[in-house]
Structure formats: structure tokens, C-alpha cells
Design an enzyme around this catalytic site. Sequence first.
Site, PDB file in Angstrom:
ATOM      1  N   LYS A 150      45.372  24.361  29.860  1.00 58.07           N
ATOM      2  CA  LYS A 150      44.841  25.680  29.477  1.00 58.07           C
ATOM      3  C   LYS A 150      45.925  26.670  29.897  1.00 58.07           C
ATOM      4  O   LYS A 150      45.981  27.117  31.041  1.00 58.07           O
ATOM      5  CB  LYS A 150      43.526  25.934  30.222  1.00 58.07           C
ATOM      6  CG  LYS A 150      42.567  26.911  29.554  1.00 58.07           C
ATOM      7  CD  LYS A 150      43.141  28.253  29.252  1.00 58.07           C
ATOM      8  CE  LYS A 150      43.273  29.145  30.462  1.00 58.07           C
ATOM      9  NZ  LYS A 150      44.085  30.390  30.172  1.00 58.07           N
ATOM     10  N   ARG A 184      48.460  34.874  27.467  1.00 60.64           N
ATOM     11  CA  ARG A 184      49.425  35.919  27.143  1.00 60.64           C
ATOM     12  C   ARG A 184      50.673  35.362  26.448  1.00 60.64           C
ATOM     13  O   ARG A 184      51.333  36.080  25.719  1.00 60.64           O
ATOM     14  CB  ARG A 184      49.797  36.687  28.411  1.00 60.64           C
ATOM     15  CG  ARG A 184      48.613  37.553  28.845  1.00 60.64           C
ATOM     16  CD  ARG A 184      48.974  38.435  29.999  1.00 60.64           C
ATOM     17  NE  ARG A 184      48.465  37.879  31.237  1.00 60.64           N
ATOM     18  CZ  ARG A 184      48.653  38.438  32.412  1.00 60.64           C
ATOM     19  NH1 ARG A 184      49.340  39.545  32.520  1.00 60.64           N
ATOM     20  NH2 ARG A 184      48.156  37.885  33.502  1.00 60.64           N
ATOM     21  N   SER A 222      47.229  33.886  40.132  1.00 57.85           N
ATOM     22  CA  SER A 222      47.076  34.844  41.228  1.00 57.85           C
ATOM     23  C   SER A 222      46.117  34.293  42.288  1.00 57.85           C
ATOM     24  O   SER A 222      45.269  33.437  41.992  1.00 57.85           O
ATOM     25  CB  SER A 222      46.555  36.166  40.670  1.00 57.85           C
ATOM     26  OG  SER A 222      45.324  35.943  40.023  1.00 57.85           O
ATOM     27  N   CYS A 243      56.842  34.112  41.157  1.00 54.60           N
ATOM     28  CA  CYS A 243      56.153  33.925  42.441  1.00 54.60           C
ATOM     29  C   CYS A 243      57.150  33.729  43.564  1.00 54.60           C
ATOM     30  O   CYS A 243      56.795  33.799  44.729  1.00 54.60           O
ATOM     31  CB  CYS A 243      55.209  32.745  42.371  1.00 54.60           C
ATOM     32  SG  CYS A 243      56.084  31.198  42.277  1.00 54.60           S
TER      33      CYS A 243
HETATM   34  P1  NAD Z   1      46.251  34.902  36.593  1.00 55.20           P
HETATM   35  O1  NAD Z   1      45.589  34.507  37.856  1.00 55.20           O
HETATM   36  O2  NAD Z   1      45.832  36.158  35.929  1.00 55.20           O
HETATM   37  O3  NAD Z   1      46.039  33.749  35.488  1.00 55.20           O
HETATM   38  C1  NAD Z   1      46.319  32.388  35.750  1.00 55.20           C
HETATM   39  C2  NAD Z   1      45.418  31.518  34.878  1.00 55.20           C
HETATM   40  O4  NAD Z   1      44.049  31.758  35.233  1.00 55.20           O
HETATM   41  C3  NAD Z   1      45.557  31.829  33.384  1.00 55.20           C
HETATM   42  O5  NAD Z   1      45.528  30.619  32.661  1.00 55.20           O
HETATM   43  C4  NAD Z   1      44.316  32.685  33.104  1.00 55.20           C
HETATM   44  O6  NAD Z   1      43.839  32.535  31.783  1.00 55.20           O
HETATM   45  C5  NAD Z   1      43.292  32.171  34.098  1.00 55.20           C
HETATM   46  N1  NAD Z   1      42.349  33.210  34.532  1.00 55.20           N
HETATM   47  C6  NAD Z   1      42.596  34.548  34.628  1.00 55.20           C
HETATM   48  N2  NAD Z   1      41.487  35.193  35.061  1.00 55.20           N
HETATM   49  C7  NAD Z   1      40.527  34.258  35.251  1.00 55.20           C
HETATM   50  C8  NAD Z   1      39.167  34.299  35.699  1.00 55.20           C
HETATM   51  N3  NAD Z   1      38.592  35.442  36.050  1.00 55.20           N
HETATM   52  N4  NAD Z   1      38.499  33.145  35.787  1.00 55.20           N
HETATM   53  C9  NAD Z   1      39.074  31.974  35.445  1.00 55.20           C
HETATM   54  N5  NAD Z   1      40.351  31.870  35.011  1.00 55.20           N
HETATM   55  C10 NAD Z   1      41.072  32.991  34.909  1.00 55.20           C
HETATM   56  O7  NAD Z   1      47.835  34.889  36.870  1.00 55.20           O
HETATM   57  P2  NAD Z   1      48.995  35.409  35.922  1.00 55.20           P
HETATM   58  O8  NAD Z   1      48.983  36.899  35.901  1.00 55.20           O
HETATM   59  O9  NAD Z   1      48.979  34.671  34.627  1.00 55.20           O
HETATM   60  O10 NAD Z   1      50.272  34.889  36.731  1.00 55.20           O
HETATM   61  C11 NAD Z   1      50.871  35.609  37.774  1.00 55.20           C
HETATM   62  C12 NAD Z   1      50.388  35.128  39.120  1.00 55.20           C
HETATM   63  O11 NAD Z   1      50.685  33.744  39.279  1.00 55.20           O
HETATM   64  C13 NAD Z   1      51.095  35.820  40.278  1.00 55.20           C
HETATM   65  O12 NAD Z   1      50.147  36.100  41.267  1.00 55.20           O
HETATM   66  C14 NAD Z   1      52.100  34.794  40.757  1.00 55.20           C
HETATM   67  O13 NAD Z   1      52.482  34.935  42.101  1.00 55.20           O
HETATM   68  C15 NAD Z   1      51.335  33.537  40.540  1.00 55.20           C
HETATM   69  N6  NAD Z   1      52.225  32.378  40.453  1.00 55.20           N
HETATM   70  C16 NAD Z   1      52.202  31.506  41.495  1.00 55.20           C
HETATM   71  C17 NAD Z   1      53.053  30.397  41.492  1.00 55.20           C
HETATM   72  C18 NAD Z   1      53.031  29.421  42.622  1.00 55.20           C
HETATM   73  O14 NAD Z   1      53.491  28.293  42.442  1.00 55.20           O
HETATM   74  N7  NAD Z   1      52.520  29.786  43.784  1.00 55.20           N
HETATM   75  C19 NAD Z   1      53.891  30.185  40.390  1.00 55.20           C
HETATM   76  C20 NAD Z   1      53.874  31.097  39.343  1.00 55.20           C
HETATM   77  C21 NAD Z   1      53.018  32.198  39.389  1.00 55.20           C
END
Ligand code: NAD
Length: 499
Positions: free
Chosen positions: A174, A178, A227, A282
Site C-alpha cells: 500500500k 501521493r 510519520s 527521515c
Molecule cells: P504518513 O505517515 O503520512 O504516511 C505513511 C503511510 O501511512 C502512507 O501509506 C499513508 O497512506 C498512510 N497513512 C496516512 N495517514 C494514515 C492514517 N490516518 N491511518 C492509516 N494510514 C495512514 O507519512 P508520509 O508523509 O508519507 O512520510 C513522511 C514521514 O515518514 C516522515 O515522518 C518521515 O520521517 C517518515 N519516514 C521514516 C523513515 C524511517 O525509516 N524511519 C523512512 C522514510 C520516511
Amino acid sequence: MAAELNHFIGGKKVKGTSGRYGDVFWPMTGEVAARVPLASAAEVRAAVENAKAAQPAWAATNPQRRARVLMKFLELAARDYEKISEVLAREHGKTVADARGDLQRGLEVVEFATGAPHLMKGEYTEGAGPGIDIYSLRQPLGVVAGITPFNFPAMIPLWKAGPAIACGNAFILKPSERDPSVPLMLAELFLEAGLPPGIFNVVNGDKEAVDALLDDPDIQAIGFVGSTPIAEYVYGRGCAAGKRVACFGGAKNHMIIMPDADMDQAVDALVGAGFGSAGERCMAISVAVPVGKATADRLMEKLIPRVESLKIGPSTSGDADMGPLVTAAHLQKVKDYVEVGIKEGARLAVDGRNFKMQGYENGFYMGGCLFDDVKPEMRIYKEEIFGPVLSVVRAKDYAEALRLPNEHEYGNGVAIFTRDGDAARDFAAKVQVGMIGVNVPIPVPLAYYTFGGWKRSSFGDLNQHGPDAIRFYSRLKTVTSRWPSGTKEGAEFSIPTMK
Ligand code: NAD
């Protein structure tokens, strides 16, 4: 009219039927380039059933043959490398050069996963008792899923899919709604490489699709990256449903600059790691910690002109340092944080908020921002901004500098710049963070090591890629056998021991 994207289920493009769609933008122009279908729970269920039916035959395929499919995939990805990188850059906003790295870092984990025939081998003890041998087997889990963020649309899906597939599972991705086009291209390549239909599936969607995956009794494991609030939610709900779950969340990565550091090298590292990919990584450095006033003053003197002269351009420009942010909403959120920082009393040394890209006035651009005199109690220090905003927190000595990452709620990555081996060694031993760079600003370990943060940057026990990925996507079984089976010892009522 924007193109309509699909899901990819059972080896075929499948049209969305929920009637719900999300807009997919090209951040460099601001136009809506496509509409992505947002799956309903029923569509997720159909994908799971399809994967479940396909998985046993894939698990029964010998591990070397499974690995060869991944090798063929790597060959095809090399053929389409430029095409994929360009689509990735257009949809995400990062530069094409950076998009190539996104894809490459993903492919390196697939390369590692081709070693699964060796990595999945069990252990054997001959003669553990009279006529008794013990051995362990590593087996796939069944149907597993990956839920991934927008900022690495090739790398993170491949970090999950490569090891999962190599271990003999069927995989449902999934991706972020975006930038879903690259995951769909990867699905086509897996099929062309000879992966049986139903083993790599893409279900596009939002919270509804995620919840359906979390609750589905046939999904055995979920790897999530995104996140921290969503990571925590996915971890809690997935674990409550009895699944194996590993979630990787947000970050606030510090870079400590010791008085003896090579300042030119440190400044190069800071601008690259702070502003590359517009700070949407990240492992981006978002906090610089110069140690001592003289170090801080020297740093600011060199850093300010570098941030002011960052080359910002459309993703396809070829010589830009950074492109636009992913969406207008995210751009606004980052600009709002800059406003918060000013109100909190931090000193905005470089203000990039009003940057306009000539010829691309509707794109989601901003220039680099640099704050000085940031304090640990400020929101711009405590929270992840995920944009081109670098905060400088001045520390009076090494002990204070070490305390900053140790007391921060996140613990993903950290770096120290110094020529002093004792200081670097002490730092690596004492810092409460998962990935550490010594004179390396973005210490993302290579594919054969594991990747993962500490504290609220990660939920679960195993890291991503490296040997942990094989452990996560397989499970161990231990067999104790006695031959000849005819040995007569009579019934034993107390627990057998080796005493
Ligand atoms: P996000 O949390 O908005 O989305 C991540 C995933 O969760 C997406 O597939 C999205 O569709 C889904 N999602 C979003 N809201 C949801 C909800 N309310 N309920 C269930 N699923 C939901 O993150 P993003 O903006 O796509 O990515 C950026 C974030 O990812 C930053 O916080 C970054 O630090 C983090 N990140 C972490 C790592 C790591 O390995 N620690 C790597 C890359 C990015």
C-alpha cells in the site's frame, strides 16, 4: 484530463471501484498529473484472497529459483533505470539525480535478498541425545504487507518487497497515495521478470485501505514506514490483531560539530544532508549543534551564504540542489513552522519562504531556511518539520551537545564531525540513537546491515533490511527427531533433560 491510475492485483492492472480518488501532483508545475483510486475494504480483501491463493506455489518454488526471479528483476530495473527515475522525480519533486539514488538504494536491498537461499538456512545438531537430532527450518509467513511513505517511493517499497518475496511470501504494497506511479511500474517489472501473478500486488489507498490490511486475518505481517503518529497507530492496531508488525517513524537528526572539525567539510555535509530532497528525508539533518561559541560563529559565517545560494529548480533541471516540496499542503505546513520558530524567538538567519521559481509559478517551491539560537523547548526543535529548514542549537560543551539527541523523543540518525577519535568513540558508545555517522552526515547503513531508529522513531523489535528483514518475513520451526524410532525406553513422565 488527468490520467487514472489502477491497482495491480493478481498480475493485472485493476480499476478502482470504490468511487474515491486522490489527486497526484507534479510538484514542479503544481498540476494534477493523475488520479489514484483509493481502495475500499472490499477491494483490499479481494487482493488478499488473490495473494493467498498464489502464495503456496511460490513458497514451494525452490529458493534459488525464487532468487533468480529477483535477479531478472534487477536486470530489468537496470534497463528501465532512467525512465523510472524520471517518473519518480516528477511525482515526488526531488531531482532526477536524487531519484536515481532512491531507486538504487532499493535495488541494493533486492540484491541482498537474492542471498535468501543462504540466509534462510536453518541449523542442525546431530546426536543431541540418543538417536536424537535437532534442526531448525525457516519458512515464509504467507501473505504479508508493506505500507510506505511518499518520500522514497522506490526505495522503501523495495526494502519491504525484496526480502518478503525472496522468503516465499506473497506481498501486498500500500504505497503513498501521493506518488504511486513508481510502485506500479515496479509491479510490471516483477511480472516481466517471471514472478507469478499474485505475489507482488499494489493496492492504492488511504486510511481505509490501511485499516483493512491491519484487520485482515490473512495478513501475517506488516512493515510500515511513515510519520510517528501513524506508525504508533499501525503498530498498536496491527499487534492487537495478532500480527507481526514493525513500524518506522519520524526523526529529528542532529549533527554535532566539534571545535576541531574540518569546517568546510562539515558545512558541505550540512547543506547536502539538510537541504537535499528539500529536507524530506527521515535521515535529513535538521539540527546542527556547534560546540562552543567560536565553533558556532565560524559555522554560521560559512553556512549562511551556502544556504542563501542553494540552487532550487524543477526536478528535471539537471543542476538543481533541491526541487519543490511534495504538495501545496506540505509546503504550507513547512512555512507555518518557520512562522512558529520566529514567534518562539529563534533567529531566522536565512528566510527562503518567498522564493518563486520563474516559469513554474504554480510549483510547490521554497528556498532554504536557517534558524540560529534555537532552544530545546521550542516546537521547531521538538517536532519534525520535514522540509528545507535547518535549526542551529548552540551547545557550550560536548556534554551538552551529547545530551541534546539523548533527550530528544526521536532517535533515528545522528552525526558527529570531529578529528578526535576519542570523542567520536565516546559519542558512538553513549548516544541514544539507532544510526550514527562519524564524519558522515546521512549514515544510512548499506543493504547488508540493518536500518532502524531508537525511541519514538521505531516501534517493534526488528530493523529494516539486512539480516533482520529475512527474520521479519520468515518464521522459525524447530524439529526434534529420534531415529531409529524403535528405541524402547518406556513411557517418560518427567520432562527430559540432559542431566
Ligand atoms: P504518513 O505517515 O503520512 O504516511 C505513511 C503511510 O501511512 C502512507 O501509506 C499513508 O497512506 C498512510 N497513512 C496516512 N495517514 C494514515 C492514517 N490516518 N491511518 C492509516 N494510514 C495512514 O507519512 P508520509 O508523509 O508519507 O512520510 C513522511 C514521514 O515518514 C516522515 O515522518 C518521515 O520521517 C517518515 N519516514 C521514516 C523513515 C524511517 O525509516 N524511519 C523512512 C522514510 C520516511
